[in-house]
Enzyme design. Structure first.
Site, PDB file in Angstrom:
ATOM      1  N   HIS A 131       0.858  -1.187   0.000  1.00  0.00           N
ATOM      2  CA  HIS A 131       0.000   0.000   0.000  1.00  0.00           C
ATOM      3  C   HIS A 131       0.893   1.236   0.000  1.00  0.00           C
ATOM      4  CE1 HIS A 131      -2.864   2.959   1.658  1.00  0.00           C
ATOM      5  NE2 HIS A 131      -3.837   2.119   1.361  1.00  0.00           N
ATOM      6  N   ASP A 208       2.794  -4.161   8.333  1.00  0.00           N
ATOM      7  CA  ASP A 208       1.554  -3.417   8.112  1.00  0.00           C
ATOM      8  C   ASP A 208       0.412  -4.419   8.245  1.00  0.00           C
ATOM      9  OD1 ASP A 208      -0.721  -2.265   7.055  1.00  0.00           O
ATOM     10  OD2 ASP A 208       0.228  -1.512   5.235  1.00  0.00           O
ATOM     11  N   GLN A 211      -4.814  -5.027   6.984  1.00  0.00           N
ATOM     12  CA  GLN A 211      -5.737  -6.017   6.434  1.00  0.00           C
ATOM     13  C   GLN A 211      -5.746  -7.313   7.229  1.00  0.00           C
ATOM     14  OE1 GLN A 211      -7.887  -5.317   4.102  1.00  0.00           O
ATOM     15  NE2 GLN A 211      -7.031  -3.305   3.685  1.00  0.00           N
ATOM     16  N   LYS A 234     -10.970  -0.658  10.044  1.00  0.00           N
ATOM     17  CA  LYS A 234     -11.063  -1.928   9.327  1.00  0.00           C
ATOM     18  C   LYS A 234     -11.389  -3.081  10.273  1.00  0.00           C
ATOM     19  CE  LYS A 234      -7.572  -0.328   6.013  1.00  0.00           C
ATOM     20  NZ  LYS A 234      -8.437   0.077   4.899  1.00  0.00           N
ATOM     21  N   CYS A 372      -4.802   2.379  -3.764  1.00  0.00           N
ATOM     22  CA  CYS A 372      -3.590   2.930  -3.142  1.00  0.00           C
ATOM     23  C   CYS A 372      -2.432   1.945  -3.252  1.00  0.00           C
ATOM     24  CB  CYS A 372      -3.832   3.323  -1.691  1.00  0.00           C
ATOM     25  SG  CYS A 372      -4.963   4.707  -1.488  1.00  0.00           S
TER      26      CYS A 372
END
Length: 414
Positions: A131, A208, A211, A234, A372
């Site tokens: 991302h 990261d 997700q 999220k 993104c």
């Protein structure tokens, strides 16, 4: 709080759907089919009621207040920190830093950890599937320090080339920053192996987890990553709140990222003494309601069980993938052997934005664009993809509606 499903029982998706008021609404006079969860997830009433309770019953600033409302708000805020510590299995609540989201967490590490440690000749490794928020902060850091950005390529399936990664690692590697799960492809990366290989050359690792946090059990101790970042919105919580986990020794050695109230012990015009962890990185009045709401979201998914959520979403992805590959002219972008609940695809002769508009008229919400992740689009030589992303409140019937909507779009354009 919603009770968890009995072990071994079928996943009670309709019971959980009832907790999400928005799922009962209609769009263009059609029942809403919400398949844009990778962008932001919907919120259960338990989270919304928690926010309402805070603002209605004990709205107050936290820390240092000696009156009842402040003490109650402080207790709820710090209780949320401990919930998140447990949720990701961090060693201490001091390792949980509240930020605005994954993006701010990564920027914090880049500037507070990286800027004072990196110089010309040093290297930062990211991957081709990242991302933008896990690319641009490192590019900025390279511009500031003279360090170099190295990129792990991906294969046609959307999997990391681990041999290339091993070749990139070396004595000059200082930071490895990798997405746990790709937002554009759904690929689940081998982050435990990635971390171990990085540590073998003395590099630190940031994962990261934007997700991953909503869809899989997290254990930062087992992962052994140095930093882990994720966003509340999220994870079925409020927007504008997120978490940076960092190993305590690293956080202790890092200077503050922002200056202001609450991150200090003493201020004079000659010198300021900074506060202890985690408050050293939480300057100013924080998003108190957001933190408390995120704690409620963690309570909610923990009651269901992250293993149960992952198993159900894996089954739903298998069903959706089988249905999608049967559509003539549809090409999946990202077919990794290990995936989370994301279907990115292109349709012959139909731009993803046009498909998204047609589906919206049937009440079906997907995402269309570069997500993104422009380097991913460049890798696959497509301007954009259509992306359907699933959560535990989605159903097979909604997948069927998605496929029917795609067929309808093909009929319109043909």
């Amino acid at each position: 709080m919603t009770a968890a499903a009995p072990h071994g029982a079928a996943f009670p998706v309709e019971r959980y759907r009832a907790d999400f008021p928005v799922l009962a609404r209609r769009v263009h006079d059609q029942p809403l089919v919400y398949l844009d969860n990778a962008a932001t997830a919907q919120k259960p009433r338990q989270v919304m009621e928690t926010l309402d309770d805070y603002y209605r019953d004990y709205n107050s600033n936290i820390h240092r207040g000696v009156h009842t409302l402040s003490e109650q708000a402080t207790a709820a805020y710090e209780a949320a920190r401990k919930k998140i510590q447990t949720f990701i299995n961090a060693a201490s609540h001091q390792e949980i830093i509240f930020v605005r989201g994954t993006t701010e967490a990564i920027n914090l590490v880049a500037q507070s950890y990286g800027r004072n440690r990196l110089g010309a000749g040093d290297e930062i490794i990211v991957s081709e599937m990242e991302h933008h928020s896990n690319i641009v902060p490192w590019q900025l850091l390279c511009e500031q320090t003279g360090a170099t950005l190295q990129v792990i390529p991906i294969n046609d399936a959307g999997e990391l080339d681990m041999d290339a990664y091993k070749n990139l690692l070396g004595d000059n590697t200082r930071i490895v920053a990798i997405g746990h799960i790709s937002n554009a492809l759904g690929s689940v990366n081998p982050v435990t192996e990635i971390t171990a290989l990085a540590h073998a050359v003395g590099a630190v690792v940031l994962l990261d987890g934007a997700q991953a946090a909503p869809h899989t059990s997290l254990d930062v101790a087992a992962l052994d990553c140095d930093f882990y970042a994720f966003s509340g919105h999220k994870l079925f919580g409020p927007t504008g709140i997120g978490v940076l986990y960092g190993k305590q020794a690293l956080l202790e050695a890092m200077p503050p990222y922002h200056g202001g109230g609450d991150m200090i012990k003493m201020v004079t015009f000659k010198k300021t003494l900074y506060n202890d962890l985690p408050y050293k990185f939480e300057a100013g009045t924080p998003y108190i309601a957001g933190v408390i709401g995120l704690g409620a979201a963690v309570d909610y998914v923990s009651a269901i069980g992250m293993d149960q959520i992952q198993a159900y979403e894996d089954e739903l992805l298998r069903y959706a993938t089988t249905a999608a590959v049967g559509v003539p002219g549809l090409t999946l972008i990202g077919t990794a052997a290990h995936k989370a609940g994301i279907l990115s695809f292109v349709l012959d002769g139909i731009h993803p934005h046009d498909l998204g508009t047609i589906l919206d008229h049937d009440g079906i919400a997907i995402r269309a664009g570069h997500h993104c992740a422009m380097p991913v689009m460049e890798r696959y030589r497509v301007p954009a993809t259509a992306r359907a992303s699933f959560a535990f409140y989605n159903t097979r019937e909604e997948v069927d509606k998605l496929i029917a909507g795609i067929d309808k779009a093909k009929d319109i354009f043909n």
